[in-house]
Scaffold this motif. Structure first.
Motif, PDB file in Angstrom:
ATOM      1  N   PRO A 219       1.136  27.902  12.681  1.00  0.00           N
ATOM      2  CA  PRO A 219       1.980  26.831  12.128  1.00  0.00           C
ATOM      3  C   PRO A 219       3.418  27.303  11.959  1.00  0.00           C
ATOM      4  N   ILE A 220       4.338  26.410  12.210  1.00  0.00           N
ATOM      5  CA  ILE A 220       5.765  26.689  12.013  1.00  0.00           C
ATOM      6  C   ILE A 220       6.167  26.130  10.658  1.00  0.00           C
ATOM      7  N   GLU A 221       6.634  27.011   9.766  1.00  0.00           N
ATOM      8  CA  GLU A 221       7.013  26.597   8.414  1.00  0.00           C
ATOM      9  C   GLU A 221       8.524  26.434   8.343  1.00  0.00           C
ATOM     10  N   LEU A 222       8.955  25.383   7.664  1.00  0.00           N
ATOM     11  CA  LEU A 222      10.375  25.026   7.647  1.00  0.00           C
ATOM     12  C   LEU A 222      11.246  26.165   7.145  1.00  0.00           C
ATOM     13  N   ARG A 223      10.897  26.760   6.006  1.00  0.00           N
ATOM     14  CA  ARG A 223      11.769  27.810   5.440  1.00  0.00           C
ATOM     15  C   ARG A 223      11.875  29.005   6.373  1.00  0.00           C
ATOM     16  N   ARG A 224      10.752  29.394   6.947  1.00  0.00           N
ATOM     17  CA  ARG A 224      10.787  30.543   7.859  1.00  0.00           C
ATOM     18  C   ARG A 224      11.566  30.193   9.117  1.00  0.00           C
ATOM     19  N   TRP A 225      11.421  28.947   9.572  1.00  0.00           N
ATOM     20  CA  TRP A 225      12.147  28.537  10.779  1.00  0.00           C
ATOM     21  C   TRP A 225      13.652  28.531  10.519  1.00  0.00           C
ATOM     22  N   GLN A 226      14.061  28.132   9.335  1.00  0.00           N
ATOM     23  CA  GLN A 226      15.484  28.119   9.028  1.00  0.00           C
ATOM     24  C   GLN A 226      16.085  29.513   8.963  1.00  0.00           C
ATOM     25  N   ASP A 227      15.251  30.542   8.852  1.00  0.00           N
ATOM     26  CA  ASP A 227      15.731  31.918   8.799  1.00  0.00           C
ATOM     27  C   ASP A 227      15.793  32.582  10.171  1.00  0.00           C
ATOM     28  N   ARG A 228      15.525  31.838  11.244  1.00  0.00           N
ATOM     29  CA  ARG A 228      15.537  32.442  12.586  1.00  0.00           C
ATOM     30  C   ARG A 228      16.938  32.950  12.907  1.00  0.00           C
TER      31      ARG A 228
ATOM     32  N   VAL B 175      20.464  34.318  15.031  1.00  0.00           N
ATOM     33  CA  VAL B 175      21.554  33.679  15.766  1.00  0.00           C
ATOM     34  C   VAL B 175      21.235  33.595  17.254  1.00  0.00           C
ATOM     35  N   TRP B 176      20.596  34.632  17.798  1.00  0.00           N
ATOM     36  CA  TRP B 176      20.270  34.649  19.230  1.00  0.00           C
ATOM     37  C   TRP B 176      19.339  33.483  19.579  1.00  0.00           C
ATOM     38  N   GLN B 177      18.319  33.273  18.742  1.00  0.00           N
ATOM     39  CA  GLN B 177      17.395  32.170  18.969  1.00  0.00           C
ATOM     40  C   GLN B 177      18.122  30.825  18.857  1.00  0.00           C
ATOM     41  N   ARG B 178      18.967  30.683  17.844  1.00  0.00           N
ATOM     42  CA  ARG B 178      19.706  29.432  17.681  1.00  0.00           C
ATOM     43  C   ARG B 178      20.626  29.174  18.879  1.00  0.00           C
TER      44      ARG B 178
END
Length: 489
Positions: A462-471, A473-476
């Motif tokens: 599962p993809i969790e919102l808080r963890r996803w927001q911490d990805r 700069v390279w991924q973004r």
């Protein structure tokens, strides 16, 4: 696989230099119709659809009977609402009296396809985006040549770009054995007219044997399917629903490359009137491509209905004024009352589709997506991930499949609309390709589809919102760049 991707990128690049740059036309022009406010009466639903059974077109009374039989499986109000949502976009052609079965992953699919070919008596037609010169393809060629030598008519249609890595000798061997072989939109401009249309690819996967049994879905004739995915292990598994449908088969980290850990995909096997629709699609493309020889029309054998499934067979092509697969999906999502479960290999859906998913979740519908954690074409994966944050904030639950390459394109909505096909949820499928999806209506098949979804979800992260927001700069950055070209991937 990488060679094919590189070849496709080169071909697309050449196409871009040959045509004026611009945004592709959207899959639907104009305003989307509003979903039905409530479930209409069954007589009204029956009046808005066409139904073909084993004995031909049905009258109003028989259409009502076919719809009532499907509604009696359960969730009748949801079924009527969903069929009404389909009818809002135009004609709805249904086929009654089918037997539909899920085939999970390559081993089960190839076993079922080869068994049908072995039993062929009159004709075999095969259409595939990729026919790869590998062990499974050699076994297929041997089998087809043997059936041709025994008097069975055989015709093969493959996509010239999808099968670019396959040696001409593979196809020439079959031609020498009397099999009719045709390439869709050859890459060589000397072999085709309108070279600027090279972006038009045939992404369909169709096999029809004797006009009696048909297969369609996402599986190509390729070695990557030789082993089952980790969740199904390549072993025969079953999800027997309350009716006759069956299934058989086998971290938010950035894992761009596709390791050799099996491919997860789904096909559907059909007996009944819907098979003729698949056969007709093959013959139409064969004629459009001016392939040598003719493919004879063939009627399925007379007799009672093989099953009780009510189905649609929905084709799409770049010539369509609106993409019918797209309208099915977005219309069903907008009309959903309980659940939307999507399993999608390539997810770069565009704004309208993201809006529909978010709005469904916000009104309390259980919206869940199973998407890839690794891909054979990473830009599409990153373009899809660019939408994650908005989807998660709206309440959509996202899961990424682990330890296998996700290639399936399936959905089950409200438990009563199930689709298995070749079309991804991206603009290449919606705008540039020939695609085909099989749709099965009713709770029985929906139950099997839901349990298949749950099995895939169990081996997903599962993809969790808080963890996803911490990805990072390279991924973004990859997401930003990929989304810029979302309508071109």
């Amino acid at each position: 696989m990488r060679r094919r991707v590189a070849a496709l990128v080169l071909a697309l690049g050449a196409s871009v230099t040959l045509v004026a740059c611009g945004t592709p036309q959207p899959p639907v022009n104009g305003r989307l119709p509003d979903p039905p406010a409530s479930a209409p009466a069954l007589t009204r639903v029956a009046a808005r659809v066409d139904v073909v059974g084993p004995r031909g077109a049905m009258n109003q009374a028989n259409r009502e009977q076919a719809l009532q039989a499907t509604a009696a499986q359960g969730k009748a109000e949801l079924l009527k609402r969903q069929v009404a949502a389909m009818a809002a976009f135009g004609d709805v052609d249904l086929y009654a009296g089918n037997d539909a079965r899920l085939l999970v992953d390559g081993p089960a699919t190839f076993a079922a396809m080869f068994a049908a070919i072995e039993r062929s008596r009159q004709q075999i037609v095969l259409e595939s985006y990729i026919i790869e010169d590998a062990d499974v393809s050699q076994q297929l060629a041997d089998l087809l040549l043997r059936r041709r030598a025994q008097g069975v008519e055989v015709a093969i249609l493959y996509d010239a770009v999808g099968s670019l890595g396959t040696q001409d000798a593979y196809f020439e061997r079959m031609r020498q054995g009397g099999i009719a072989v045709c390439a869709f939109n050859p890459v060589n401009p000397l072999k085709r007219a309108r070279y600027h249309k090279i972006t038009h690819r045939d992404h369909r996967k169709i096999l029809v044997v004797d006009g009696e049994i048909g297969f369609t879905g996402g599986i190509n004739i390729s070695a990557v399917y030789s082993s089952g995915s980790s969740g199904f292990g390549g072993r025969a598994s079953s999800f027997p629903p309350r009716g006759s449908a069956r299934a058989s088969g086998s971290d938010g980290k950035d894992k761009d490359e596709a390791p050799d850990k099996g491919w997860r995909d789904t096909m559907i096997q059909v007996r009944g009137p819907a098979t003729k629709a698949l056969h007709t699609l093959f013959r139409e493309v064969w004629a459009q491509q001016r392939c040598e020889g003719t493919v004879a029309a063939i009627e399925p054998p007379p007799g009672p209905a093989p099953g009780r499934h009510l189905m649609r067979v929905i084709p799409s092509s770049p010539q369509d004024t609106q993409n019918r697969i797209y309208t099915l999906l977005i219309g069903s999502i907008r009309a959903a009352q309980r659940s939307v479960y999507l399993t999608m290999a390539y997810f770069a859906p565009g704004q309208d589709m993201v809006d529909a998913l978010c709005e469904a979740a916000q009104r309390g519908v259980d919206v869940q997506l199973i998407l890839p954690s690794r891909s054979d074409f990473a830009p599409v994966m990153h373009a899809g991930r660019a939408h994650y944050e908005r989807l998660l904030k709206a309440g959509v639950r996202i899961h990424e499949l682990q330890d296998a390459v996700l290639h399936a394109k399936t959905a089950v909505i409200d438990g009563v609309v199930s689709t298995v096909g070749s079309s991804n949820m991206d603009w290449r499928s919606f705008v540039h390709n020939n695609e085909v999806n099989a749709v099965v209506l009713g709770d029985d098949f929906g139950d099997a589809m839901t349990r298949m979804f749950e099995r895939d979800r169990a081996v997903s992260e599962p993809i969790e919102l808080r963890r996803w927001q911490d990805r990072g700069v390279w991924q973004r950055g990859k997401e930003f760049f990929s989304r810029m070209f979302e309508q071109w991937w």
